[in-house]
Enzyme design. Structure first.
Site, PDB file in Angstrom:
ATOM      1  N   SER A   1      -0.297   9.055   5.373  1.00 55.67           N
ATOM      2  CA  SER A   1       0.182   7.765   4.867  1.00 55.67           C
ATOM      3  C   SER A   1      -0.967   6.912   4.300  1.00 55.67           C
ATOM      4  CB  SER A   1       0.948   7.044   5.973  1.00 55.67           C
ATOM      5  OG  SER A   1       1.538   5.874   5.483  1.00 55.67           O
TER       6      SER A   1
ATOM      7  N   ASP B   1       1.430   3.019  -0.878  1.00 58.79           N
ATOM      8  CA  ASP B   1       0.483   3.579   0.083  1.00 58.79           C
ATOM      9  C   ASP B   1       0.405   5.094  -0.164  1.00 58.79           C
ATOM     10  OD1 ASP B   1       3.032   4.204   1.098  1.00 58.79           O
ATOM     11  OD2 ASP B   1       2.222   4.416   3.118  1.00 58.79           O
TER      12      ASP B   1
ATOM     13  N   ASP C   1       1.638   7.807   0.949  1.00 60.72           N
ATOM     14  CA  ASP C   1       2.785   8.717   0.872  1.00 60.72           C
ATOM     15  C   ASP C   1       4.005   8.042   0.257  1.00 60.72           C
ATOM     16  OD1 ASP C   1       3.279   7.147   3.113  1.00 60.72           O
ATOM     17  OD2 ASP C   1       4.288   8.751   4.209  1.00 60.72           O
TER      18      ASP C   1
ATOM     19  N   ASP D   1       6.035   5.672   0.927  1.00 60.47           N
ATOM     20  CA  ASP D   1       7.229   5.117   1.573  1.00 60.47           C
ATOM     21  C   ASP D   1       7.177   3.594   1.527  1.00 60.47           C
ATOM     22  OD1 ASP D   1       5.182   4.980   3.442  1.00 60.47           O
ATOM     23  OD2 ASP D   1       6.340   5.866   5.080  1.00 60.47           O
TER      24      ASP D   1
HETATM   25 MG    MG Z   1       3.371   5.458   4.415  1.00 63.88          MG
END
Ligand code: MG
Length: 456
Positions: free
Chosen positions: A101, A242, A244, A246
């Site tokens: 992440s 960020d 990844d 999400d």
């Molecule tokens: Mg993330």
């Protein structure tokens, strides 16, 4: 409040397993996690990764563990975590995402995804950990070994699902600047916004696991190039993710970072205005969200801190017949239940296009129309976090409090939240007040209580 309570896990934190590659997070560990997951779940498992340099190594370790326990494996390549979650719900029996992440480049990690696309819950994760620690894997014999198979155009499914959630050409005539931070959103967000009709410019738009342009955590400093691009191009806004994707955060048309609780409130206002109902969010989220919800005839249910608690509370409240319209955290991680039950940065970026189109105002004007709150965020280093919280619960027992996660103390229109971090030896204090004076008084009060109890 919901009945969701946190269960102590050893390996997995709030968002999966994370660590420095080669030190805490090794191919051995990922192999064990995958063998345990393959012992618990069978069927077709989608594997994905973010752009970290260690990703390829760890994907192979995960594949080995799943194949050895008889699972079928589909390599989804580099993609955002929410894209894998969407694909799992659509066509797989589970998922393994190799990502750290927002952590720095030397980190990596594993998120385990259930068939419904949500991250594995606490109770199941504890079972998974027990299998790892006791090494009670169930490898299959030679004639039942798993196979790797292929599934074409996987990213298209995710991109199209988001684009199709909005009327055609919602973004026509709008310029948007995108900073995917060299992460997996390089493959998705610009495409989503272009397909919505936007004119898209990018910075840090080439996949690179060394993150040459900025670190995976979006910060005011790290997004300076994006802010410059927004201003120089006359874009309606900038959006960044960020590591990844999400989460999504925004830069207004004047190049200023939009604080994430305000972002949450802006999107909440848009969703509640169209379709009033209930929003689900952790106790740490700013009051601006609840204020906006109330103005739009909606309400808020609070959970412990962690997106997984939000997602699971959303699902269980829907099962109980509640009309849940939206959820998320005050860090740019927003959950759109009509789309899927996990944070989705691509969906958040697309929704901001719809908000700008429908409001006819600039992003900064929209932010200025939100209720104004005074926020203070503070932290103190201590190894006695949980004991201090217990002492504070006694100390403040005469006041109106909430113990969903840590201790929240309400005073008039203001509140203060004191929580022990689950991952670091610190106590966090958040104040959300109606004035500077009330914020400062409550902050000093809570801070001195924490300090006093840290010394005794
Ligand atoms: Mg993330």
């Amino acid at each position: 409040m919901t009945s969701q309570k946190k269960i102590e896990k050893k390996l997995f934190g709030t968002n999966g397993v994370r660590g420095v590659v080669g030190k805490d997070l090794t191919p051995d560990l990922v192999l064990s996690i995958a063998e345990a997951f393959g012992t618990m779940r069978k069927g077709r498992i989608g594997i994905g990764r973010d752009t970290r340099t260690s990703g390829e190594t760890l994907v192979h370790a995960a594949k080995a563990g799943l194949l050895a326990t008889g699972c079928e494996v589909v390599d989804c390549g580099i993609l955002p975590t929410p894209a894998l979650q969407y694909l799992v719900r659509e066509q797989f029996d589970g998922g393994v995402m190799i990502t750290a992440s927002h952590n720095p480049p030397e980190y990596n990690g594993v998120k385990i995804i259930e068939p419904d696309g949500t991250e594995m819950g606490d109770a199941e994760t504890v079972k998974l950990e027990q299998i790892i620690f006791s090494r009670t894997f169930t490898p299959v014999p030679w004639d039942r070994a798993g196979k790797e198979s292929y599934s074409p155009n996987l990213l298209e499914h995710y991109i199209n699902a988001i684009v199709d959630s909005f009327p055609p050409d919602t973004g026509a005539g709008m310029t948007v600047a995108v900073d995917p931070g060299s992460g997996p959103a390089c493959l998705t967000t610009a495409r989503i916004l272009t397909d919505m009709g936007c004119h898209v410019l990018t910075v840090n738009g080439v996949i690179d696991g060394t993150f040459p342009g900025r670190m995976p955590e979006p910060t005011v400093e790290g997004l300076r190039n994006l802010a410059d691009l927004v201003v120089s191009s006359g874009a309606a806004f900038g959006v960044a993710h960020d590591g990844d994707a999400d989460r999504a955060v925004f830069i207004d048309e004047m190049g200023r970072y939009v604080e994430e609780n305000q972002e949450f409130a802006l999107v909440a206002r848009h969703i509640c205005h169209e379709n009033p109902g209930t929003i689900v969010t952790p106790v740490s989220t700013g009051q601006v969200v609840e204020r906006v919800a109330q103005l739009e005839g909606s309400d808020v249910v609070y959970t412990p801190v962690g997106s997984i608690y939000v997602a699971r509370a959303m699902r269980s409240l829907i099962d109980q017949g509640r009309k849940i319209i939206f959820g998320g955290e005050g860090n740019g991680g927003l959950i759109f239940p009509a789309h899927q039950f996990c944070r989705d940065g691509g969906m958040t970026a697309a929704t901001m296009v719809a908000i700008q189109k429908e409001s006819g105002k600039t992003l900064s004007e929209n932010v200025n129309l939100l209720p104004q709150r005074k926020i203070i965020k503070d932290k103190l280093t201590t190894t006695r976090g949980l004991r201090i919280i217990e002492a504070l619960k006694n100390e403040y027992s005469q006041e109106k409090t909430d113990q969903t996660d840590g201790l929240k103390i309400f005073r008039g229109d203001s509140w203060g939240l004191v929580r022990a971090s689950g991952t670091e030896p610190i106590i966090r204090i958040i104040i959300d007040a109606d004035s500077d004076a009330n914020a400062n008084t409550l902050h000093q009060d809570l801070r001195s209580s924490v300090q006093k109890n840290n010394e005794t």
